[in-house]
Design a protein around this motif. Structure first.
Motif: not given
Lengths: 328, 208
Positions: B1-12
């Motif tokens: 299962m791919a790992l999902h990090l997203n540094l845009y989460h604050e912007i979203h």
């Protein structure tokens, strides 16, 4: 800078429709110039995408594995940001931090309540994230994913080499321009991520300092297996070899499992001489892998040769794109 | 299962917060409402303008037509009186009784041994359905049996009239059929006479 454009096909398969690789001069390779470079890269790429993601390699980037009680990622993010010195040994209040629980390896028992869970933590200073976002906005590139390259590379490896990823222990080594990443995993579980301030640029600088005129001559001499150049290259790669060896040693001591193979990506991985040196030094098979092994290729025939030459560079870009289509 | 990090989460998250900002939403709703009001205003304005233009047109037409209407009202009385007299004349003309065909009929079938002395016809102009014709015929019948000849004439007259007119009644007046004192010579033969007075009543045909 690298970019790929993927398209979803029947039965969940992906198709590579466009790709682009753009080499940047050293002075151009800054966040301030990212917008302009991105515009040129998108121009080279062509095509249109419904969704886009970006992965940015930066010396300030943070990738750690921590152990914590089971906690929702939203709360853990805030906890990491506020208690950075305690949990990550650095102040992260002005950072954007994200985290996710690392899935256990195949066959391992599910963690009981109260057990510690391993989390992958990634972060970048907030101004950098804002700069990247603004650069994408400026180019009308609606990115909704900002990934860190080691995570993207691991995801790419999972999608492209699913059998190896799920059943074996593996070491991924990405030799970038100014940094290297060593990732160790086993049966679907991420064990270790290590970054190293060494890359193709340092390798070239070292050999040029030893008498080569330029990087093209270095490549020629390595292809001719010129003894002095090969030994200088071995010396230059020493730090990387040590890092890979210690990572393998750490894993084998923990899991009592042998690593059968090292998978290489990155610019230097394209050079057979470098691969041979790593095989000699590590005493393990070292080979590049095809990120598009599970993809249909729908690129023009005249670009197939270029794609084959650039394959070791496109793993991270593929990881981000495939994650958007498959994973989210 | 791919790992999902997203540094845009604050912007979203920030974008989501801005998207759901109640002040912004209220502002948008107010703007929408104002636009609807403006649209309604201009719609009503156009409707009222059309009605006003129609009113002006009707008023203009009325100013032309009003004198004609007044003249028409005045003319109406005159025309109604004319129509009434026309109607009366028309009815009179249509309902008059034509005597000539009756006289012709009687003259045609009267035999030679009957002599009509007098013929009197009266049209009783009562109500339309009660209009009655009364004919009084006086004459002399000659024959070996002159009273029978008179009776035959009466029956013949009744049958002829019944064929043309409704409600026919043909009778001798009381004591009017009498033997005459005179005798006549007809076709070389001397015959006795009888005098009679026949009263025939019938209604005229509705359409002549």
């Amino acid at each position: 800078m690298k970019a790929v454009l993927l398209q979803r096909r029947n039965a969940g398969r992906l198709a590579l429709t466009h790709f682009a690789v753009r080499e940047l001069p050293e002075e151009e390779n800054t966040l301030e110039k990212l917008g302009e470079n991105l515009a040129l890269l998108l121009h080279d790429l062509g095509g249109k995408a419904k969704a886009a993601g970006i992965a940015l390699s930066h010396p300030d980037a943070l990738v750690r594995i921590i152990e914590q009680n089971t906690i929702p990622p939203e709360l853990l993010r805030d906890a990491l940001r506020i208690n950075g010195p305690l949990l990550l040994s650095q102040d992260c209040r002005e950072w954007v931090i994200d985290c996710e629980a690392i899935p256990a390896s195949a066959g391992a028992p599910a963690p009981a309540e109260g057990d510690h869970v391993r989390y992958l933590v990634g972060g970048l200073p907030r101004p950098h994230v804002q700069q990247v976002f603004q650069a994408c906005l400026k180019n009308k590139l609606a990115t909704n994913v900002f990934q860190l390259p080691p995570v993207a590379l691991l995801n790419a490896f999972e999608f492209a080499q699913e059998q190896v990823f799920k059943t074996e222990a593996f070491v991924l080594v990405d030799i970038g321009h100014r940094s290297c990443t060593v990732i160790v995993g086993v049966k679907g579980e991420l064990i270790l991520v290590r970054s190293l301030e060494y890359g193709g640029a340092q390798f070239a600088e070292h050999l040029i300092l030893q008498g080569a005129a330029n990087f093209e001559e270095v490549i020629t001499l390595l292809e001719q297996e010129e003894v002095l150049t090969v030994e200088n290259a071995r010396l230059s790669l020493n730090e990387l070899v040590r890092s890979i060896s210690s990572s393998i040693g750490f894993f084998e001591a923990q899991r009592e499992e042998a690593i059968p193979k090292v998978f290489l990506t990155g610019g230097l991985a394209r050079l057979p001489a470098v691969r041979n040196l790593l095989v000699e030094e590590l005493r393990l098979p070292c080979e590049t892998w095809d990120p598009f092994a599970e993809c249909e290729l729908t690129i023009p025939r005249m670009r197939v040769a270029a794609l084959t030459a650039q394959l070791p560079l496109l793993g991270t870009a593929y990881g981000v794109a495939a994650e958007i289509i498959k994973g989210r | 299962m791919a790992l999902h990090l997203n540094l845009y989460h604050e912007i979203h998250r920030q974008a989501e917060r801005e998207r759901r900002d109640p002040v912004k939403l209220a502002g948008l709703a107010a703007l929408l409402f104002a636009m609807l009001l403006v649209f309604w205003y201009f719609y009503r304005l156009s409707v009222v303008s059309r009605v006003e233009a129609k009113r002006q047109q009707v008023r203009s037409e009325w100013s032309h037509l009003e004198p004609e209407k007044k003249a028409a009202v005045e003319n109406e009385v005159l025309l109604l009186a004319q129509q009434k007299s026309n109607q009366a004349l028309f009815e009179r003309l249509n309902e008059r009784f034509y005597w000539a065909p009756l006289l012709d009929e009687i003259a045609t079938f009267t035999p030679t041994n009957i002599q009509i002395v007098s013929f009197e016809g009266v049209l009783d102009n009562g109500k339309e359905k009660k209009k009655t014709i009364t004919v009084l015929v006086r004459g002399v019948a000659a024959g070996l049996e002159p009273r029978t000849v008179a009776e035959d004439f009466r029956r013949s007259l009744r049958d002829r009239l019944a064929a043309r007119y409704p409600d026919v009644s043909v009778q001798f007046d009381a004591n009017s059929l009498e033997d005459g004192v005179e005798s006549v010579t007809l076709d070389g033969q001397t015959l006795g006479t009888a005098t009679f007075r026949i009263r025939a009543q019938f209604k005229p045909k509705t359409a002549q």
